[in-house]
Motif scaffolding. Sequence first.
Motif, PDB file in Angstrom:
ATOM      1  N   LYS A 246      30.480  65.307 130.150  1.00  0.00           N
ATOM      2  CA  LYS A 246      31.192  64.685 131.271  1.00  0.00           C
ATOM      3  C   LYS A 246      30.790  63.230 131.520  1.00  0.00           C
ATOM      4  N   ALA A 247      30.179  62.554 130.559  1.00  0.00           N
ATOM      5  CA  ALA A 247      29.699  61.190 130.792  1.00  0.00           C
ATOM      6  C   ALA A 247      30.843  60.281 131.218  1.00  0.00           C
ATOM      7  N   GLY A 248      30.640  59.591 132.331  1.00  0.00           N
ATOM      8  CA  GLY A 248      31.663  58.696 132.856  1.00  0.00           C
ATOM      9  C   GLY A 248      31.228  58.107 134.181  1.00  0.00           C
ATOM     10  N   HIS A 249      32.155  57.421 134.839  1.00  0.00           N
ATOM     11  CA  HIS A 249      31.929  56.793 136.148  1.00  0.00           C
ATOM     12  C   HIS A 249      30.574  56.071 136.188  1.00  0.00           C
ATOM     13  N   GLY A 250      30.537  54.902 135.557  1.00  0.00           N
ATOM     14  CA  GLY A 250      29.288  54.162 135.446  1.00  0.00           C
ATOM     15  C   GLY A 250      29.317  52.827 136.142  1.00  0.00           C
ATOM     16  N   SER A 251      28.138  52.236 136.233  1.00  0.00           N
ATOM     17  CA  SER A 251      27.992  50.884 136.766  1.00  0.00           C
ATOM     18  C   SER A 251      26.866  50.186 136.024  1.00  0.00           C
ATOM     19  N   LEU A 252      26.916  48.849 135.991  1.00  0.00           N
ATOM     20  CA  LEU A 252      25.961  48.049 135.229  1.00  0.00           C
ATOM     21  C   LEU A 252      25.012  47.295 136.145  1.00  0.00           C
ATOM     22  N   CYS A 253      23.852  46.958 135.610  1.00  0.00           N
ATOM     23  CA  CYS A 253      22.972  46.003 136.284  1.00  0.00           C
ATOM     24  C   CYS A 253      22.067  45.346 135.252  1.00  0.00           C
ATOM     25  N   LYS A 254      21.588  44.152 135.608  1.00  0.00           N
ATOM     26  CA  LYS A 254      20.612  43.440 134.786  1.00  0.00           C
ATOM     27  C   LYS A 254      19.247  43.607 135.414  1.00  0.00           C
ATOM     28  N   GLY A 255      18.260  44.026 134.610  1.00  0.00           N
ATOM     29  CA  GLY A 255      16.913  44.240 135.115  1.00  0.00           C
ATOM     30  C   GLY A 255      16.115  42.955 135.244  1.00  0.00           C
ATOM     31  N   MET A 256      14.874  43.092 135.688  1.00  0.00           N
ATOM     32  CA  MET A 256      14.038  41.926 135.953  1.00  0.00           C
ATOM     33  C   MET A 256      13.648  41.181 134.678  1.00  0.00           C
ATOM     34  N   ASP A 257      13.757  41.855 133.516  1.00  0.00           N
ATOM     35  CA  ASP A 257      13.415  41.229 132.243  1.00  0.00           C
ATOM     36  C   ASP A 257      14.659  40.884 131.432  1.00  0.00           C
ATOM     37  N   ASP A 258      15.814  40.820 132.092  1.00  0.00           N
ATOM     38  CA  ASP A 258      17.103  40.467 131.500  1.00  0.00           C
ATOM     39  C   ASP A 258      17.675  41.549 130.587  1.00  0.00           C
ATOM     40  N   ARG A 259      17.053  42.717 130.531  1.00  0.00           N
ATOM     41  CA  ARG A 259      17.695  43.840 129.847  1.00  0.00           C
ATOM     42  C   ARG A 259      18.801  44.388 130.753  1.00  0.00           C
ATOM     43  N   TRP A 260      19.881  44.858 130.142  1.00  0.00           N
ATOM     44  CA  TRP A 260      21.010  45.397 130.888  1.00  0.00           C
ATOM     45  C   TRP A 260      21.024  46.912 130.786  1.00  0.00           C
ATOM     46  N   TRP A 261      21.542  47.537 131.858  1.00  0.00           N
ATOM     47  CA  TRP A 261      21.542  48.994 131.946  1.00  0.00           C
ATOM     48  C   TRP A 261      22.868  49.499 132.490  1.00  0.00           C
ATOM     49  N   ILE A 262      23.220  50.696 132.085  1.00  0.00           N
ATOM     50  CA  ILE A 262      24.336  51.397 132.701  1.00  0.00           C
ATOM     51  C   ILE A 262      23.828  52.715 133.260  1.00  0.00           C
ATOM     52  N   ALA A 263      24.178  52.992 134.504  1.00  0.00           N
ATOM     53  CA  ALA A 263      23.954  54.316 135.099  1.00  0.00           C
ATOM     54  C   ALA A 263      25.309  55.008 135.145  1.00  0.00           C
ATOM     55  N   PHE A 264      25.361  56.270 134.734  1.00  0.00           N
ATOM     56  CA  PHE A 264      26.639  56.978 134.671  1.00  0.00           C
ATOM     57  C   PHE A 264      26.422  58.440 135.027  1.00  0.00           C
ATOM     58  N   LEU A 265      27.486  59.074 135.478  1.00  0.00           N
ATOM     59  CA  LEU A 265      27.367  60.490 135.805  1.00  0.00           C
ATOM     60  C   LEU A 265      27.502  61.335 134.547  1.00  0.00           C
ATOM     61  N   CYS A 266      26.967  62.549 134.611  1.00  0.00           N
ATOM     62  CA  CYS A 266      27.045  63.484 133.496  1.00  0.00           C
ATOM     63  C   CYS A 266      26.859  64.889 134.055  1.00  0.00           C
ATOM     64  N   ALA A 267      26.935  65.891 133.186  1.00  0.00           N
ATOM     65  CA  ALA A 267      26.700  67.271 133.625  1.00  0.00           C
ATOM     66  C   ALA A 267      26.196  68.090 132.447  1.00  0.00           C
ATOM     67  N   ARG A 268      25.557  69.227 132.793  1.00  0.00           N
ATOM     68  CA  ARG A 268      24.983  70.111 131.773  1.00  0.00           C
ATOM     69  C   ARG A 268      25.415  71.546 132.047  1.00  0.00           C
ATOM     70  N   PRO A 269      26.394  72.045 131.301  1.00  0.00           N
ATOM     71  CA  PRO A 269      26.863  73.420 131.514  1.00  0.00           C
ATOM     72  C   PRO A 269      25.814  74.441 131.106  1.00  0.00           C
ATOM     73  N   ILE A 270      25.889  75.621 131.744  1.00  0.00           N
ATOM     74  CA  ILE A 270      24.901  76.660 131.445  1.00  0.00           C
ATOM     75  C   ILE A 270      25.520  77.925 130.885  1.00  0.00           C
ATOM     76  N   ASP A 271      26.841  77.928 130.690  1.00  0.00           N
ATOM     77  CA  ASP A 271      27.461  79.116 130.109  1.00  0.00           C
ATOM     78  C   ASP A 271      28.653  78.727 129.258  1.00  0.00           C
ATOM     79  N   GLU A 272      29.250  79.723 128.595  1.00  0.00           N
ATOM     80  CA  GLU A 272      30.360  79.470 127.686  1.00  0.00           C
ATOM     81  C   GLU A 272      31.618  79.014 128.405  1.00  0.00           C
ATOM     82  N   ASN A 273      31.667  79.177 129.725  1.00  0.00           N
ATOM     83  CA  ASN A 273      32.807  78.717 130.511  1.00  0.00           C
ATOM     84  C   ASN A 273      32.670  77.270 130.959  1.00  0.00           C
ATOM     85  N   GLY A 274      31.583  76.635 130.585  1.00  0.00           N
ATOM     86  CA  GLY A 274      31.376  75.232 130.937  1.00  0.00           C
ATOM     87  C   GLY A 274      31.045  74.988 132.388  1.00  0.00           C
TER      88      GLY A 274
END
Length: 518
Positions: A246-274
């Motif tokens: 389900k990776a999606g709905h993300g946003s970006l930011c630049k860190g204090m050392d000029d490295r860039w990052w994306i935070a995004f939502l995800c999910a982890r299913p626990i059965d065959e039905n997802g």
Amino acid sequence: MIKNPVLTGFHPDPSIICVDDTFYIANSTFEYFPGIAISKSKDLANWETVKSPLDNLNMLNMIGNPKSGGIWAPCLSYSDGYFYLVFTDVKNWAFGPFKDAPNYIIKSKSIEGPWSDPIFINCSGFDPSLFHDDDGKKYIVNMEWDYRKQDKEQFSGILLTEVDANTLKPIKESVKIFKGSELGLVEGPHLYKRNGYYYLITAEGGTSYDHAVTVARSKNIYGPYEIHPNTHLVTSRFNKDLYIKKAGHGSLCKGMDDRWWIAFLCARPIDENGRCPLGRETSIAEIVWVDDWPYIKDGGVNPPLEFEGYGDKKEKKIFDYRFNDGNFKLDFMSLRKPAEYEILDNGVLRLFGRQSLMSNHNQNMLLRRQTDFRFEAQTCLEFKFNHFQQMAGIIYRYDELNQYMLRVAYDENIGQKCLRILCLKNGQFSMEPDFEIPVGDGKLYLKLTVKDTSGRFYYAKEDMEWIEIPYNVDVTVLSDEYADPMGFTGAFIGLSCIDMKDYSCYADFYYFKYRVLD
């Protein structure tokens, strides 16, 4: 290396920024109160909760909001010495063709508050975001909802609205700047500027297994916007074998050392039905720039299982909450409004009885996210009421239509207090097992043990001899995928007190423990 997800258990729609040497993430909270979850970290590995900004009814009143309504997709930003938060308070979404989605802005000099009163922006669609341009101008972007259309065409595009830099009120008519890619269902917009380009980051594909982060750029903020060579920056939709889905709905930011990052939502299913009882969580990936386009550092669009941040995760497995320690409130939430309780001199939490498990108005409970597939939750309570409509206990819930409550109530036929499990599965009510369990008076200990897809309730008296209740709790019921209509939250565990007689009763809770199981 830091393992994903970094914020486990119901942390969807992350909005990430870095101010000085600290990262902050704001997450949706939907009908749970207080509104907007904020976490902070120095190293991207270890996160601590910040006091929620929408913590009183003057700031946020969700009484009557539908399940999975409330706070959708907040945007956190920082400019000119102020933190800004933009958010939607959804009043209607799944019932009929319309969406009632008023959008607001608040600001504060400190992430801890105090925050300004909410300023209304518009209600043309949800997922608003605030962009601070380098010329001093400020803009809101939000998706537009078109009730006249069908299915994904109702997500009709991204609107850009200039607002006054001081009053934050709109000063120009909205302009549609992006209609999305062929995937459709465009929402969750964020704007950034780098090397003369405006970058529009959006969510597409719906917030389930076809979810994705889409990138487009333009030299002019009003467009036209060209789409990324890969269309998507991160998505799980092309590889069904991924652990992080389900990776999606993300946003970006630049860190204090000029490295860039994306935070995004995800999910982890626990059965065959997802099904995903932990709900949608937050993961992070490092971003690199190639030809003025952002890419995941390790290549491709698959969400990484781990990334190299600035520290190592310090695991905590036991959370022993004592109610005379005010910090317990950082981990606990209520429904739609502040919980009604008082802390007695001996540190006991007195929770007052209010409306039923299916009310959208005045339930009274304190709840903690389920953050682990395997856990044990335990409490001790004492009660003085003697009527079948008055009850208290431990509750394990997803929403009003999907939940379990191990409750103690008086049974006039037996002549004493009894235990039983109240079950709701897509609105179908049952009481389990098929008999009441007499427990008498005095302190009562209640426990829930969950292991992946199933759980068991237990009880004990003051001898602490635990007795298992003969009923298997289906954990997968507490998920977006089981709910009808599909929801957006996750499983919570906590304390509840109900009085459907006259609102006069209360229950005293001595502690609450949450322990991670191997």
